[in-house]
Design an enzyme around this catalytic site. Structure first.
Site, PDB file in Angstrom:
ATOM      1  N   ARG A 159       0.855  -1.188   0.000  1.00  0.00           N
ATOM      2  CA  ARG A 159       0.000   0.000   0.000  1.00  0.00           C
ATOM      3  C   ARG A 159       0.886   1.232   0.000  1.00  0.00           C
ATOM      4  NH1 ARG A 159      -2.784   0.953   5.352  1.00  0.00           N
ATOM      5  NH2 ARG A 159      -1.358   2.718   5.453  1.00  0.00           N
TER       6      ARG A 159
ATOM      7  N   TYR B 275       2.950   5.580  11.903  1.00  0.00           N
ATOM      8  CA  TYR B 275       3.292   4.184  12.180  1.00  0.00           C
ATOM      9  C   TYR B 275       4.207   3.533  11.147  1.00  0.00           C
ATOM     10  CZ  TYR B 275      -0.682   3.707   8.944  1.00  0.00           C
ATOM     11  OH  TYR B 275      -1.528   3.826   7.883  1.00  0.00           O
TER      12      TYR B 275
ATOM     13  N   HIS C 279      -4.097   4.556   4.360  1.00  0.00           N
ATOM     14  CA  HIS C 279      -5.259   3.667   4.338  1.00  0.00           C
ATOM     15  C   HIS C 279      -6.435   4.372   3.673  1.00  0.00           C
ATOM     16  CE1 HIS C 279      -8.585   1.166   5.634  1.00  0.00           C
ATOM     17  NE2 HIS C 279      -9.125   2.210   6.215  1.00  0.00           N
TER      18      HIS C 279
END
Lengths: 325, 385
Positions: B280, B293, B284
């Site tokens: 990815r 993160y 998100h």
């Protein structure tokens, strides 16, 4: 007309629906060769084959999730959840998916699944075989919630459910599966949703109940008739859609209202009926609305007879209501 | 033990026509060494369709770029980017037939394009305008298109998996030679419905393809914190059917795996789980800040195998593309997106009363009363739509 118990009427309704329409398929736990733990599907696997009466692995989310997929594809699945108490693993599929498919797709994907499940107490089933959690589902837009109390209605409402265009939660009062017997019309007998059943006419108070609470409510009404109190008993039988007109009209006539259900009191369906009457029949009320319900506790095993409303408790509430105004 | 135990890995074969990816350890520290399945090259992506596949990937990438900016400008409310997953989506969708049913999650924009959904119909949903097939009911990216057998997405994770299995059971009953394919991510393999769906599919040997785009992250949780399984694909063996790992940036590997799974399903050989390993590149969603993160260096490393660039290089090597034409195609993609945005943004918003439709086939008494009451409030000027 044929004399049947309530569970026999369910069985007969399933049989006739499957015979009439090859798209009707059943799925659930132990419903095939075993005929269901309450025998509601007795003989159907033998009659229609195990590809139409599908014994599933032990997973409620699997049962409802696959039923949704079948319905999207064009079948008419009738899922059995063995006890309403075990429906919660499927809650996400029911609330997030089943109830919202038509809506969230802008009408592209209707999702017509019938979920049959035995509910309620009085069979020594303890916390996990006795619950009456219809309010969770009545609170979910997009679901119809149906509760028959007679064999004729069990068949008639079930056939309506199977031919409906929307998801239906069909709650079967297991306590009276076999204790209630009645004449059931043969053939394509359908009872429309959203129409309450007048069980008994009366003039002093209206009592609203459904499912397994109908027999003790009728007993209470008979007791009170002997005391000169005339009680009208209305079987709601369709919580969503609700026959609001019948509820309001009855109270406009009697001026008093008592709601009976075995579910816990807080946010139970009786709260909805009470609010409806407060909004639409306030000036007809001669006395405060009374609720006779289960308690705000988990369902107790050893003391279920204390927990469950019975004829004496219902009669007491009606009597107090009539005397108070 | 878990990364190297040969018995654990035996049941899942790894298909890749590319080399071992050096950055795979970024995805999972426990990832096994891929083995190339002998059948992998048997059904490569049809060469004649490669330019079209590339252009679809460009269109998806250009849509990502534009929609992220539209969201920042407040012109759309939300967006879920798919950058990094273009080859997995285009390769898998191209391996299906129009009669097959797709049960997407909410990141499958390129799948919808391959299925023939016009870009403008997707933009209509992102803008929630009155042309939106889903009538402004859901957040952006949760679209659905019945005409393309692209079932409407929802936000709960994994719920579409059991539904895909149920639709496959229905197809079995009707003897329709079709498959259903459920898209989901690595996070969904922890969900209830993943287990239930895989289990039912195994028991009934349904014609279902479980297509997991393992993009390394479930919002902030890396793949190796999601499960102790060395691969996701090997979970299939516990359900009694085949699981394969593919390099999700390799169009041939993805296409070949899905074609094979489809052929097996149609032949009555049951379901297949395909784990397409991708990365990815973006957040998100527009509501997420991956800097909290994920070190940016990991993304930069993953981008060395950007599926769009890999296909570009391949087309160049085959003499089907040069820099000038590539620039032209990029330009054309951006122009197509701009045109779709302009069209969708110019359409009137959804009717303010339309949110009361489609709860049921026929409104209940209560819903009708609520509509009447709302209309009165509008007439009285209390509610201003």
């Amino acid at each position: 007309m044929t004399e049947r118990t309530l569970v026999q009427a369910v069985n007969r309704g399933l049989f006739e629906a499957m015979q009439a329409d090859p798209d009707v398929v059943l799925l659930g736990e132990d419903i095939g060769v075993n005929g269901g733990v309450f025998r509601a599907t007795e003989g159907l696997a033998q009659q229609f084959g195990t590809d139409r009466v599908v014994d599933t692995p032990l997973s409620e989310t699997g049962i409802v999730g696959t039923a949704i997929g079948m319905a999207l594809y064009g079948l008419k699945p009738v899922a059995e959840i063995q006890f309403l108490d075990f429906i919660y693993p499927a809650f996400d599929q029911i609330v997030s998916e089943l109830a919202k498919f038509r809506y969230r797709s802008g009408g592209q994907y209707p999702c017509h699944v019938v979920i049959r499940t035995p509910y309620g107490g009085g069979i020594k089933g303890g916390l996990y075989h006795s619950q009456s959690s219809e309010a969770y589902f009545a609170h979910t837009p997009g679901l119809k919630v149906i509760v028959p109390s007679t064999p004729a209605d069990a068949k008639g409402l079930l056939l309506t459910a199977i031919q409906d265009e929307d998801p239906v939660l069909f709650l079967e009062p297991k306590r009276i599966y076999r204790s209630v017997t009645g004449e059931v019309p043969d053939g394509d007998h359908r009872v429309p949703f959203g129409v309450a059943r007048l069980v008994r006419e009366g003039t002093d108070a209206s009592v609203f109940a459904y499912g397994a609470m109908i027999p003790p409510t009728v007993d209470a009404a008979e007791t009170l008739a002997g005391e000169g109190i005339s009680v009208e008993v209305i079987d709601l039988r369709s919580l969503v859609p609700l026959d609001e007109a019948a509820v309001v009209a009855s109270v406009e006539k009697t001026g008093r209202a008592v709601v009976v259900h075995e579910a816990p009191r807080t946010c139970g369906f009786g709260a909805e009926i009470s609010a409806l009457l407060a909004e639409r029949a306030f000036y007809s009320l001669k006395a405060p609305i009374a609720r006779v319900t289960g308690f705000d506790t988990p369902f107790p095993y050893a003391l279920e007879n204390v927990y469950l409303p019975d004829a004496a408790r219902i009669a007491h509430a009606i009597r107090s209501t009539v005397r108070s105004g | 033990m878990r990364a190297t135990d040969p018995e654990l890995l035996q049941t899942s074969s790894v298909i890749s026509s590319a080399r071992v990816r050096p950055e795979r350890d970024l995805v999972s520290t426990a990832a096994p060494s891929p083995r190339t399945s002998p059948g992998a090259a048997a059904d490569p992506f049809p060469p004649a369709r490669l330019p079209e596949a590339y252009r679809t990937m460009l269109l998806a990438r250009a849509t990502d770029e534009r929609c992220l900016s539209l969201q920042r400008q407040g012109r759309i409310g939300f967006y879920v980017p798919l950058s990094g997953q273009e080859a997995a989506q285009v390769g898998s969708a191209a391996a299906l037939e129009p009669v097959d049913w797709v049960f997407p999650a909410y990141r499958e924009l390129a799948v919808a394009l391959v299925r023939g959904v016009p870009l403008v119909a997707i933009l209509d949903q992102l803008f929630a305008n009155s042309r939106d097939r889903t009538k402004g009911r859901q957040m952006p990216n949760h679209f659905g298109f019945r005409d393309q057998n692209f079932v409407v997405a929802s936000s709960p994770i994994g719920t579409q998996i059991t539904q895909a299995v149920g639709a496959a059971m229905a197809a079995q009953r009707r003897k329709d030679p079709i498959v259903t394919l459920a898209y989901f991510g690595d996070g969904a393999t922890s969900s209830n419905d993943f287990h239930a769906g895989m289990n039912f599919a195994g028991v009934y040997r349904t014609p279902t393809i479980f297509f997991c785009q393992n993009n390394g992250w479930a919002i902030s949780l890396p793949r190796d914190r999601q499960t102790m399984s060395p691969t996701l694909a090997e979970k299939a063996s516990a359900y009694g059917f085949r699981g394969v790992v593919v390099d999700g940036n390799d169009l041939d590997a993805v296409y070949g795996a899905v074609r094979e799974a489809r052929a097996r399903a149609i032949a009555g050989d049951g379901p297949t789980f395909i784990e397409a390993q991708v990365y990815r590149f973006g957040a998100h969603s527009t509501s997420d800040d991956p800097k909290r993160y994920r070190p940016e260096a990991l993304v930069e490393a993953a981008k060395r195998r950007d599926p769009v660039r890999l296909l570009r290089d391949r087309l160049v090597a085959a003499g089907l593309l040069d820099d000038a034409r590539d620039a032209q195609w990029w330009e054309a993609s951006r122009a197509e997106v701009a045109k779709a945005v302009e069209s969708a943004e110019g359409v009137a918003p959804v009717d303010p009363m339309s949110f009361l439709d489609d709860v049921f086939a026929t409104p209940t008494y209560r819903l009708q009363a609520e509509r009447d009451a709302l209309e009165q409030l509008v007439r009285d000027g209390v509610v201003k739509p």
